[in-house]
Write an enzyme that holds these catalytic residues in place. Sequence first.
Site, PDB file in Angstrom:
ATOM      1  N   SER A  76       0.500   3.833   5.544  1.00  0.00           N
ATOM      2  CA  SER A  76      -0.635   3.345   5.034  1.00  0.00           C
ATOM      3  C   SER A  76      -1.844   3.149   5.649  1.00  0.00           C
ATOM      4  CB  SER A  76      -0.134   1.664   4.488  1.00  0.00           C
ATOM      5  OG  SER A  76       0.859   1.691   4.291  1.00  0.00           O
TER       6      SER A  76
ATOM      7  N   PHE B 230       0.911  -1.094  -0.004  1.00  0.00           N
ATOM      8  CA  PHE B 230      -0.025   0.072  -0.187  1.00  0.00           C
ATOM      9  C   PHE B 230       0.763   1.410  -0.015  1.00  0.00           C
ATOM     10  CE2 PHE B 230      -3.820   2.282   0.924  1.00  0.00           C
ATOM     11  CZ  PHE B 230      -4.513   1.842  -0.089  1.00  0.00           C
ATOM     12  N   LEU B 231       1.660   1.304  -1.095  1.00  0.00           N
ATOM     13  CA  LEU B 231       2.760   2.100  -1.125  1.00  0.00           C
ATOM     14  C   LEU B 231       2.369   3.622  -1.008  1.00  0.00           C
ATOM     15  CD1 LEU B 231       4.958   0.214  -3.954  1.00  0.00           C
ATOM     16  CD2 LEU B 231       5.050   0.163  -1.328  1.00  0.00           C
TER      17      LEU B 231
ATOM     18  N   LYS C 247      10.338   6.632  10.572  1.00  0.00           N
ATOM     19  CA  LYS C 247       9.189   6.786  11.291  1.00  0.00           C
ATOM     20  C   LYS C 247       8.991   5.643  12.184  1.00  0.00           C
ATOM     21  CE  LYS C 247       4.200   6.314  10.465  1.00  0.00           C
ATOM     22  NZ  LYS C 247       4.168   4.862  10.320  1.00  0.00           N
TER      23      LYS C 247
ATOM     24  N   GLU D 157       4.621   7.761  -0.433  1.00  0.00           N
ATOM     25  CA  GLU D 157       5.843   8.648  -0.775  1.00  0.00           C
ATOM     26  C   GLU D 157       6.849   8.429   0.568  1.00  0.00           C
ATOM     27  OE1 GLU D 157       3.076  10.089  -0.915  1.00  0.00           O
ATOM     28  OE2 GLU D 157       3.168  11.473  -2.680  1.00  0.00           O
TER      29      GLU D 157
ATOM     30  N   HIS E  22       7.515   4.975   1.528  1.00  0.00           N
ATOM     31  CA  HIS E  22       8.263   3.875   0.949  1.00  0.00           C
ATOM     32  C   HIS E  22       9.116   4.420  -0.293  1.00  0.00           C
ATOM     33  CE1 HIS E  22       4.374   2.034   2.330  1.00  0.00           C
ATOM     34  NE2 HIS E  22       5.375   1.482   3.147  1.00  0.00           N
TER      35      HIS E  22
HETATM   36  P1  AMP Z   1       5.439  -0.773   6.298  1.00  0.00           P
HETATM   37  O1  AMP Z   1       5.008  -0.839   4.641  1.00  0.00           O
HETATM   38  O2  AMP Z   1       4.417   0.140   6.800  1.00  0.00           O
HETATM   39  O3  AMP Z   1       6.006  -1.758   6.808  1.00  0.00           O
HETATM   40  O4  AMP Z   1       6.751   0.280   5.993  1.00  0.00           O
HETATM   41  C1  AMP Z   1       7.903  -0.346   5.233  1.00  0.00           C
HETATM   42  C2  AMP Z   1       8.914   0.632   5.290  1.00  0.00           C
HETATM   43  O5  AMP Z   1       8.759   1.986   4.758  1.00  0.00           O
HETATM   44  C3  AMP Z   1       9.537   0.759   6.910  1.00  0.00           C
HETATM   45  O6  AMP Z   1      11.031   0.827   6.934  1.00  0.00           O
HETATM   46  C4  AMP Z   1       8.968   2.036   7.196  1.00  0.00           C
HETATM   47  O7  AMP Z   1       9.653   2.517   8.262  1.00  0.00           O
HETATM   48  C5  AMP Z   1       8.955   2.852   5.953  1.00  0.00           C
HETATM   49  N1  AMP Z   1       8.019   4.120   6.255  1.00  0.00           N
HETATM   50  C6  AMP Z   1       6.750   4.097   6.447  1.00  0.00           C
HETATM   51  N2  AMP Z   1       6.192   5.306   6.567  1.00  0.00           N
HETATM   52  C7  AMP Z   1       7.186   5.956   6.157  1.00  0.00           C
HETATM   53  C8  AMP Z   1       7.161   7.503   6.151  1.00  0.00           C
HETATM   54  N3  AMP Z   1       6.191   8.104   6.365  1.00  0.00           N
HETATM   55  N4  AMP Z   1       8.345   8.075   5.902  1.00  0.00           N
HETATM   56  C9  AMP Z   1       9.710   7.196   5.736  1.00  0.00           C
HETATM   57  N5  AMP Z   1       9.633   6.039   5.757  1.00  0.00           N
HETATM   58  C10 AMP Z   1       8.235   5.301   5.933  1.00  0.00           C
END
Ligand code: AMP
Length: 288
Positions: free
Chosen positions: A185, A30-31, A148, A33, A35
């Site tokens: 997400s 659920f990408l 984050k 910015e 990611h």
């Molecule tokens: P997730 O899909 O939520 O597990 O996130 C995957 C990666 O993206 C993890 O390393 C998160 O810390 C990073 N991430 C999620 N949201 C953000 C954000 N707003 N800014 C920077 N990195 C993020």
Amino acid sequence: MQIIKTVKSMRDTVHSLANKTIGFVPTMGFLHEGHLSLVEKAKKENDIVVMSIFVNPLQFGPNEDFDDYPRDEKRDAQIASKHGVDYLFIPSTEDMYPTKVTNIKMKTLHIANVLCGRSRPGHFDGVITVLTKLFNIVNPHNVYFGMKDAQQLAVVKSLVTELNFPINVIGVNTVREEDGLAKSSRNVYLSDQERQDSLALYKSLRHGQKLIIDGIKSPATIKDNIKEKLNATTGEIDYIEVLTYPNLEEVQDINETIIIAVAVRFNEARLIDNIILTKDGQLIERIN
Ligand code: AMP
């Protein structure tokens, strides 16, 4: 971009890339910015970028949002391709966990007893288990994580150091909406009122930073000030903490690098945010 759906073909692909440096971005999809900023860094610093999308059942508690976690594989593939991901690894749960975890269990220790680890028992055990598997499959040189999820970043750093993975862990600054809300997400689950209220998280963190810059050294004073601001929202405070970073230990007087971290539960989404600061209150925006 090539989409890879099995562990075996991911391994074969990595094998065929023998002399290239691989930058790896693990996600749950659920990408947004946030990611993509990890992808951008990975592209600059590696020959090849591998992204994984896997909603890992092991890191969700029984009453958490595993079933409801937002998923949109087709949209994610388009976005990843447009932003230069070379290989998008989307394994099935059956392929990642072909046998029940009965004989071996990975366990995080004190670093997981605070913040999200305390609110989500077992969460980081699931995180280190899946990452160990993904690191073994993808064999990356550099992995990129968002600040984050600062506790996750600290846990991954420990995993890699203590288990001798030959991998650099890079922490990338939090990407925010224009009004300051950290991209997530889970933000799609906020009602209009909650979206308004969610601004209090980052605002209160920045207020905490200002207090430190003004010379306040007491974590209790900073937490009280943040609490006042978060109490004015419709959300329920999960935690407000001021801890050392990356060890996540209690601090009496602020005289080293610290994290101010908050978590607030709204109806359908639990939001987290943090800032990492030098002892003088300056923002730290990348962690190597
Ligand atoms: P997730 O899909 O939520 O597990 O996130 C995957 C990666 O993206 C993890 O390393 C998160 O810390 C990073 N991430 C999620 N949201 C953000 C954000 N707003 N800014 C920077 N990195 C993020």
